[in-house]
Design an enzyme around this catalytic site. Structure first.
Site, PDB file in Angstrom:
ATOM      1  N   ASP A  12     -19.730  29.781 -59.714  1.00 51.09           N
ATOM      2  CA  ASP A  12     -20.456  30.540 -60.743  1.00 51.09           C
ATOM      3  C   ASP A  12     -19.984  30.223 -62.158  1.00 51.09           C
ATOM      4  OD1 ASP A  12     -21.808  31.799 -58.650  1.00 51.09           O
ATOM      5  OD2 ASP A  12     -20.243  33.326 -58.482  1.00 51.09           O
ATOM      6  N   GLU A  13     -19.625  29.001 -62.394  1.00 46.96           N
ATOM      7  CA  GLU A  13     -19.140  28.589 -63.719  1.00 46.96           C
ATOM      8  C   GLU A  13     -20.294  28.275 -64.672  1.00 46.96           C
ATOM      9  OE1 GLU A  13     -18.431  27.001 -60.866  1.00 46.96           O
ATOM     10  OE2 GLU A  13     -16.262  26.958 -60.514  1.00 46.96           O
ATOM     11  N   GLY A  14     -21.516  28.285 -64.121  1.00 44.17           N
ATOM     12  CA  GLY A  14     -22.671  27.913 -64.939  1.00 44.17           C
ATOM     13  C   GLY A  14     -23.037  26.450 -64.731  1.00 44.17           C
ATOM     14  N   LYS A  15     -22.821  25.992 -63.485  1.00 38.04           N
ATOM     15  CA  LYS A  15     -23.149  24.587 -63.161  1.00 38.04           C
ATOM     16  C   LYS A  15     -24.634  24.318 -63.388  1.00 38.04           C
ATOM     17  CE  LYS A  15     -21.449  25.325 -59.020  1.00 38.04           C
ATOM     18  NZ  LYS A  15     -20.728  26.597 -59.192  1.00 38.04           N
ATOM     19  N   ALA A  38     -24.982  29.283 -52.383  1.00 37.41           N
ATOM     20  CA  ALA A  38     -24.989  28.973 -53.814  1.00 37.41           C
ATOM     21  C   ALA A  38     -26.059  29.781 -54.526  1.00 37.41           C
ATOM     22  CB  ALA A  38     -25.266  27.487 -54.025  1.00 37.41           C
ATOM     23  N   GLY A  39     -25.811  30.050 -55.799  1.00 36.38           N
ATOM     24  CA  GLY A  39     -26.835  30.671 -56.641  1.00 36.38           C
ATOM     25  C   GLY A  39     -26.657  30.129 -58.043  1.00 36.38           C
ATOM     26  N   HIS A  40     -27.612  29.327 -58.482  1.00 36.86           N
ATOM     27  CA  HIS A  40     -27.512  28.690 -59.801  1.00 36.86           C
ATOM     28  C   HIS A  40     -28.627  29.231 -60.691  1.00 36.86           C
ATOM     29  CE1 HIS A  40     -25.537  25.042 -57.599  1.00 36.86           C
ATOM     30  NE2 HIS A  40     -24.848  26.151 -57.499  1.00 36.86           N
ATOM     31  N   GLN A 220     -20.813  25.705 -55.128  1.00 38.69           N
ATOM     32  CA  GLN A 220     -19.463  26.242 -54.926  1.00 38.69           C
ATOM     33  C   GLN A 220     -18.483  25.558 -55.904  1.00 38.69           C
ATOM     34  OE1 GLN A 220     -21.264  25.435 -51.713  1.00 38.69           O
ATOM     35  NE2 GLN A 220     -22.048  27.430 -52.246  1.00 38.69           N
ATOM     36  N   THR A 235     -15.089  28.248 -48.654  1.00 34.59           N
ATOM     37  CA  THR A 235     -16.341  28.023 -47.937  1.00 34.59           C
ATOM     38  C   THR A 235     -16.093  26.931 -46.890  1.00 34.59           C
ATOM     39  OG1 THR A 235     -18.722  27.734 -48.190  1.00 34.59           O
ATOM     40  CG2 THR A 235     -17.308  26.337 -49.586  1.00 34.59           C
ATOM     41  N   THR A 295     -25.356  35.935 -58.232  1.00 34.99           N
ATOM     42  CA  THR A 295     -26.749  35.491 -58.195  1.00 34.99           C
ATOM     43  C   THR A 295     -27.296  35.607 -56.780  1.00 34.99           C
ATOM     44  OG1 THR A 295     -26.109  33.881 -59.878  1.00 34.99           O
ATOM     45  CG2 THR A 295     -28.224  33.521 -58.831  1.00 34.99           C
ATOM     46  N   PRO A 300     -20.397  42.550 -57.667  1.00 32.64           N
ATOM     47  CA  PRO A 300     -19.690  42.390 -58.945  1.00 32.64           C
ATOM     48  C   PRO A 300     -18.636  41.302 -58.793  1.00 32.64           C
ATOM     49  CG  PRO A 300     -19.228  44.558 -57.957  1.00 32.64           C
ATOM     50  CD  PRO A 300     -20.204  43.867 -57.057  1.00 32.64           C
ATOM     51  N   HIS A 327     -19.988  30.103 -71.589  1.00 30.52           N
ATOM     52  CA  HIS A 327     -19.640  31.480 -71.980  1.00 30.52           C
ATOM     53  C   HIS A 327     -18.611  31.535 -73.116  1.00 30.52           C
ATOM     54  CE1 HIS A 327     -21.663  34.190 -69.072  1.00 30.52           C
ATOM     55  NE2 HIS A 327     -21.655  33.137 -68.283  1.00 30.52           N
TER      56      HIS A 327
END
Ligand code: GDP
Ligand code: IMO
Ligand code: MG
Length: 420
Positions: A12-15, A38-40, A220, A235, A295, A300, A327
């Site tokens: 979740d680094e903003g890939k 994954a959630g991008h 990931q 994972t 995502t 949280p 960020h």
């Protein structure tokens, strides 16, 4: 010809945002590992897209999007994602799925839940999407590949697997799986996905011969890697650089730039060690300022300061050529920022990251402090436009990791990026 974007921390680094930018001048965007864990998120013209399986590069219309052999695919989720893109006016006929990628089936999801339950107080906090059990089957050699899925072998393979999995599920008192129900539903999915399935390995090789640019899109992250992460709180695949070759068939010699993505702070979802975690007020503040909620699972996210000991490790195991820091706008809203520059372990200073759990659980971060309050940086389009405090922070990260920061995220939208 081949560039790679990887997560350099716990995901979740903003890939997604960096991939979206880089795929603008690519012919191919390729996912090589993981599944819909994954959630991008990408914001384009005020619209939010959340990709779980399809490479986020597909938002650039000239890009051919590939799901490589290293990916595990839940066909139901993939079809939903295809439909969502079509509803938003995107053509999806430029999607290609490796014939060698493995399927996630309902018994994998049931087993994922079961395994989490029986771990009792040692839960991993998985996304419960069936990822671990699907990769277990792949390596245990009972997995079903996309080429089997669309062949007349599917019924036979599925029947055998369901019979075997039901023995385990019923022994632990979990719901068993009904073959007819699954088969009837999934053979429809096979028909829908059939046109997309092909030999993507040869396709990518051809692209390399034609000197077409390829972007491999990590899901990931390094510290969630099955080999290099905080095992067992990881994972079940290799999101690090080695996963690119095994998950696509692209030889290592073709890989050029390797971008490691981080945030100006850090986050983690799920259980496991996290040296720079902030459990109190400051962590909560970062979560709210950065909208740090998953995502995929909406959980949280745990938040903390940026850890350059872990980042140096990510540089080392992936051979990162550049960093991307997202960020910066979020961290700049705090008046003070801390950066972890070393650990204290057993009374001594430690500059290297080790994945041993006793080590990670007992390390104390050593911090340097930086002034925050960057003000509104949303209008900064060049590095020189940034306030000097922001530049000082970035340059110290470069110094500690001996790696250049090429991209800086100044907001969630596509254009909120500084390229150096
Ligand atoms: P990924 O899994 O690495 O692609 O990251 P996620 O999409 O799960 O989480 C990153 C979140 O940060 C998303 O909501 C992005 O829209 C958002 N984001 C990315 N870059 C920036 C940035 O520079 N500033 C801000 N404020 N948000 C960003
Ligand atoms: P992206 O690509 C953050 C975490 C889960 C859990 C562990 C194992 O959006 O960065 P799994 O379901 O894979 O067996 O769960 O890994 N995890 C992620 N955390 N971002 C992700 O992906 C993740 N994918 C898996 O929370 O701790
Ligand atoms: Mg994510």
């Amino acid at each position: 010809m081949v560039d790679v974007v990887l997560g350099a921390f716990y995901g979740d680094e903003g890939k997604g945002k960096i991939i979206d930018y880089l795929s603008g001048n690519c012919k191919y965007a390729v996912r090589f590992s993981g599944g819909n864990n994954a959630g991008h998120t990408i914001e384009v013209d005020g619209k939010k897209f959340a990709f779980h399986l399809i490479p986020s590069g597909i938002l650039n219309k000239n890009v051919k999007a590939i799901l490589g052999n290293g990916v595990v695919i839940d066909p139901k989720v993939l079809i939903e994602e295809i439909d969502n893109l079509k509803e938003n006016g995107y053509k999806v006929d430029n999607l290609y799925i490796s014939d060698k990628a493995h399927l996630i089936l309902p018994y994998h999801i049931e087993l994922d839940k079961m395994l989490e339950d029986i771990r009792e107080d040692k839960k991993i906090g998985t996304t419960k999407r069936g990822i671990g059990p699907a990769y277990s089957d792949k390596f245990e050699r009972s997995g079903i590949r996309m080429e089997d899925f669309i062949s007349d072998k599917f019924a036979d393979y599925l029947k055998t697997n369901i019979k075997n999995k039901n023995i385990i599920l019923s022994a632990y008192g979990y719901n068993t799986i009904d073959f007819d129900e699954v088969y009837n539903e999934y053979k429809k999915y096979a028909e829908i996905l059939k046109p997309y399935i092909c030999d993507t390995t040869t396709m990518l090789h051809q692209a390399i011969l034609n000197k077409e640019k390829i972007l491999c899109e990590g899901a990931q992250a390094t510290l969630l890697d099955i080999d290099f992460g905080s095992y067992p709180y990881v994972t079940s695949s290799n999101p690090t650089i080695g996963g690119v070759s095994t998950g696509t068939g692209i030889g290592a010699k073709y890989i050029n730039d390797v971008y490691g993505v981080i945030k100006a702070y850090s986050s983690r979802v799920g259980e496991g060690p996290y040296v720079t975690e902030l459990k109190g007020e400051v962590g909560d503040k970062i979560r709210e300022l950065g909208h740090e909620y998953g995502t995929t699972t909406k959980r949280p996210r745990r938040c903390g300061w940026l850890d350059t000991v872990a980042l140096k490790y990510a540089v080392m195991v992936n051979g990162l050529t550049h960093l991307a820091i997202n960020h910066l706008d979020t961290i700049g809203k705090l008046d003070k920022i801390k950066l972890c520059v070393a650990y204290e372990y057993d009374g001594r200073k430690e500059e290297y990251f080790h994945t041993n759990l006793d080590f990670l659980n007992n390390c104390k971060p050593i911090y340097e402090e930086f002034p925050g309050d960057f003000g509104d940086i949303s209008n900064c389009k060049k590095y020189e436009d940034l306030p000097s405090n922001a530049k000082k922070y970035i340059e110290r990260i470069e110094e500690l990791t001996n790696t250049k920061v090429k991209f800086i995220g100044t907001g969630p939208a596509r254009d909120d990026i500084i390229v150096r």
